[in-house]
Design a protein around this motif. Structure first.
Motif, PDB file in Angstrom:
ATOM      1  N   LEU A 155       0.831  -1.207   0.000  1.00 56.64           N
ATOM      2  CA  LEU A 155       0.000   0.000   0.000  1.00 56.64           C
ATOM      3  C   LEU A 155       0.870   1.264   0.000  1.00 56.64           C
ATOM      4  N   VAL A 156       1.889   1.277   0.869  1.00 60.28           N
ATOM      5  CA  VAL A 156       2.768   2.440   0.941  1.00 60.28           C
ATOM      6  C   VAL A 156       3.546   2.611  -0.359  1.00 60.28           C
ATOM      7  N   ALA A 194       4.600   5.930  -4.944  1.00 53.40           N
ATOM      8  CA  ALA A 194       4.950   5.959  -6.365  1.00 53.40           C
ATOM      9  C   ALA A 194       3.899   6.701  -7.189  1.00 53.40           C
ATOM     10  N   LEU A 195       2.626   6.406  -6.959  1.00 58.96           N
ATOM     11  CA  LEU A 195       1.577   7.026  -7.765  1.00 58.96           C
ATOM     12  C   LEU A 195       1.420   8.510  -7.440  1.00 58.96           C
ATOM     13  N   THR A 196       1.572   8.871  -6.164  1.00 60.75           N
ATOM     14  CA  THR A 196       1.448  10.285  -5.796  1.00 60.75           C
ATOM     15  C   THR A 196       2.562  11.116  -6.426  1.00 60.75           C
ATOM     16  N   ILE A 197       3.783  10.613  -6.389  1.00 67.32           N
ATOM     17  CA  ILE A 197       4.896  11.354  -6.979  1.00 67.32           C
ATOM     18  C   ILE A 197       4.759  11.420  -8.498  1.00 67.32           C
ATOM     19  N   ALA A 198       4.362  10.306  -9.122  1.00 67.75           N
ATOM     20  CA  ALA A 198       4.191  10.301 -10.580  1.00 67.75           C
ATOM     21  C   ALA A 198       3.121  11.296 -11.009  1.00 67.75           C
ATOM     22  N   LEU A 199       1.985  11.286 -10.300  1.00 64.37           N
ATOM     23  CA  LEU A 199       0.917  12.223 -10.629  1.00 64.37           C
ATOM     24  C   LEU A 199       1.357  13.662 -10.387  1.00 64.37           C
ATOM     25  N   SER A 200       2.122  13.895  -9.323  1.00 67.00           N
ATOM     26  CA  SER A 200       2.579  15.245  -9.005  1.00 67.00           C
ATOM     27  C   SER A 200       3.490  15.791 -10.093  1.00 67.00           C
ATOM     28  N   MET A 201       4.403  14.963 -10.582  1.00 70.06           N
ATOM     29  CA  MET A 201       5.308  15.417 -11.647  1.00 70.06           C
ATOM     30  C   MET A 201       4.537  15.710 -12.931  1.00 70.06           C
ATOM     31  N   LEU A 202       3.554  14.857 -13.231  1.00 72.47           N
ATOM     32  CA  LEU A 202       2.733  15.087 -14.422  1.00 72.47           C
ATOM     33  C   LEU A 202       1.904  16.355 -14.271  1.00 72.47           C
ATOM     34  N   ALA A 203       1.264  16.525 -13.104  1.00 71.08           N
ATOM     35  CA  ALA A 203       0.432  17.708 -12.877  1.00 71.08           C
ATOM     36  C   ALA A 203       1.269  18.981 -12.882  1.00 71.08           C
ATOM     37  N   ALA A 204       2.493  18.911 -12.337  1.00 68.57           N
ATOM     38  CA  ALA A 204       3.351  20.094 -12.322  1.00 68.57           C
ATOM     39  C   ALA A 204       3.662  20.547 -13.744  1.00 68.57           C
ATOM     40  N   ARG A 211       7.010   4.807   5.260  1.00 70.16           N
ATOM     41  CA  ARG A 211       7.035   5.911   4.293  1.00 70.16           C
ATOM     42  C   ARG A 211       8.359   6.670   4.378  1.00 70.16           C
ATOM     43  N   VAL A 212       8.874   6.869   5.604  1.00 69.59           N
ATOM     44  CA  VAL A 212      10.162   7.539   5.748  1.00 69.59           C
ATOM     45  C   VAL A 212      11.261   6.740   5.049  1.00 69.59           C
ATOM     46  N   ALA A 213      11.181   5.401   5.114  1.00 70.47           N
ATOM     47  CA  ALA A 213      12.173   4.554   4.457  1.00 70.47           C
ATOM     48  C   ALA A 213      12.158   4.741   2.946  1.00 70.47           C
ATOM     49  N   MET A 214      11.031   5.168   2.388  1.00 72.84           N
ATOM     50  CA  MET A 214      10.948   5.409   0.947  1.00 72.84           C
ATOM     51  C   MET A 214      11.750   6.642   0.523  1.00 72.84           C
ATOM     52  N   LEU A 215      12.248   7.381   1.506  1.00 69.34           N
ATOM     53  CA  LEU A 215      13.025   8.577   1.187  1.00 69.34           C
ATOM     54  C   LEU A 215      14.272   8.229   0.372  1.00 69.34           C
ATOM     55  N   LEU A 216      14.902   7.099   0.680  1.00 73.83           N
ATOM     56  CA  LEU A 216      16.138   6.742  -0.013  1.00 73.83           C
ATOM     57  C   LEU A 216      15.933   6.513  -1.511  1.00 73.83           C
ATOM     58  N   PRO A 217      14.997   5.653  -1.941  1.00 74.73           N
ATOM     59  CA  PRO A 217      14.823   5.493  -3.386  1.00 74.73           C
ATOM     60  C   PRO A 217      14.362   6.764  -4.090  1.00 74.73           C
ATOM     61  N   VAL A 218      13.591   7.608  -3.419  1.00 72.61           N
ATOM     62  CA  VAL A 218      13.152   8.849  -4.057  1.00 72.61           C
ATOM     63  C   VAL A 218      14.324   9.825  -4.192  1.00 72.61           C
ATOM     64  N   ILE A 219      15.212   9.866  -3.202  1.00 73.10           N
ATOM     65  CA  ILE A 219      16.425  10.677  -3.332  1.00 73.10           C
ATOM     66  C   ILE A 219      17.268  10.164  -4.498  1.00 73.10           C
TER      67      ILE A 219
END
Length: 355
Positions: free
Chosen positions: A107-108, A113-123, A233-241
């Protein structure tokens, strides 16, 4: 063998350090004073300490324009920020992730992944760079102001970078405070169990402190579940960085005729694939997962991380002109609000199958 006079000559590194400390001291002390004041206000009024540090720093931005404080303020806004992000690794262990089970983990992963992908597209659709969507989407999907600061440190130098970071911190702090109040009432209206309510709160509220407050405000079971999901969710910081660093390298690689695509960097310069602070973050997670780190060391590291980030936020605020933030317009506000609502709706839909 007796020492020769040359042996007593200070090393060049020591000389540089000795000359650097007096230059940095005034600005670092100014940021530390603002951080202490922000900590006092945060504890007594229950508002995000990072937000207080930002606002107080903005009020003292004249210190970075004149006088001896400039170098120390810049040091806090960059180097101290990266140290604080690395120390976030002491909050997480792999055992905590495993204990959640595969449902909340998936779920996380999907939410982030989907929130960041949508955010980049919307931006891009709103006329901004995709990296601005990565910054706001990462802050919304991961851990609020801390994620915004970490991602900002990994993104390329740009004239509007500080302004974008400050706007993101202000927006995500305000939305997180609103979510802390509204989301527990939403879980009660939907009739969610304490465990399900905790998973929802941990998957959607932006900042760690607000997640803890909202979760334990419902029950201990909800608080425990919310905290574990939030740490995931905090652990997801590494792959997003890593994603941010990869995009930065690509921008540098696309530079043509010897000029740099990243303003402020020399021609041909390419940032590392994984920044040093991200490597430190990963190493601390690995070491913390072994069980060798005593509880007092984990608490000390977490507290040191918090104060590094608060002090860094004070420095970033001091480096920014408030009048610049007044010109952001409604589009960035709509972007962050849309990201928050999308994350909450997505989490509720996915929980029907994954939690």
């Amino acid at each position: 063998m007796p020492l020769q006079p040359a042996d007593l000559t200070p090393a060049p590194a020591a000389d540089r350090l000795r000359s650097l400390i007096p230059r940095l001291f005034p600005g670092v002390m100014a940021c530390a004073v603002v951080a202490a004041a922000a900590g006092f206000l945060g504890e007594h009024y229950g508002a995000p300490t990072l937000l207080f540090a930002l606002l107080l720093g903005l009020a003292m931005n004249f210190l970075s324009e004149q006088g001896p404080c400039g170098p120390g303020i810049a040091f806090c806004g960059r180097t101290l920020l990266r140290i604080g992000v690395a120390l976030l690794g002491l909050r997480i262990t792999l055992a905590q992730v495993v204990a959640l089970g595969w449902g909340p983990v998936l779920l996380v992963l999907l939410c982030v992944a989907l929130t960041i992908a949508l955010s980049m597209l919307a931006a891009r659709r709103l006329g901004f760079q995709g990296l601005f969507g990565l910054l706001t989407g990462g802050a919304t999907a991961i851990c609020g102001a801390s994620a915004a600061l970490a991602l900002s440190a990994a993104l390329p130098v740009h004239p509007q970078k500080e302004r974008a970071t400050l706007f993101t911190v202000i927006g995500v702090s305000a939305l997180s405070t609103f979510a802390m109040v509204a989301y527990p009432m939403l879980t009660q209206a939907l009739g969610l169990s304490p465990r399900a309510a905790g998973i929802f709160l941990g998957a959607t509220i932006h900042d760690v402190a607000q997640v803890v407050g909202a979760g334990y405000g419902i029950s201990r079971e909800a608080g425990d579940a919310a905290t574990l999901v939030k740490l995931l969710r905090v652990a997801m910081l590494l792959p997003v960085i890593l994603l941010a660093a990869t995009l930065t390298r690509r921008a540098a690689a696309l530079s043509s005729n010897g000029s740099s695509a990243v303003p402020g960097e020399p021609a041909g310069a390419r940032p590392p694939l994984l920044p040093g602070f991200a490597v430190g973050f990963a190493l601390l997670v690995a070491v913390n997962s072994t069980g060798w780190v005593p509880g007092w060391a984990q608490a000390a590291g977490s507290e040191a991380s918090r104060w590094c980030l608060v002090t860094a936020m004070a420095g970033i605020g001091m480096k920014t002109q408030l009048r610049d933030l007044a010109t952001v317009g409604l589009k960035p506000v709509a972007l962050m609000l849309g990201e928050t609502l999308f994350l909450a709706a997505l989490a509720l839909v996915l929980m029907r199958w994954l939690a």
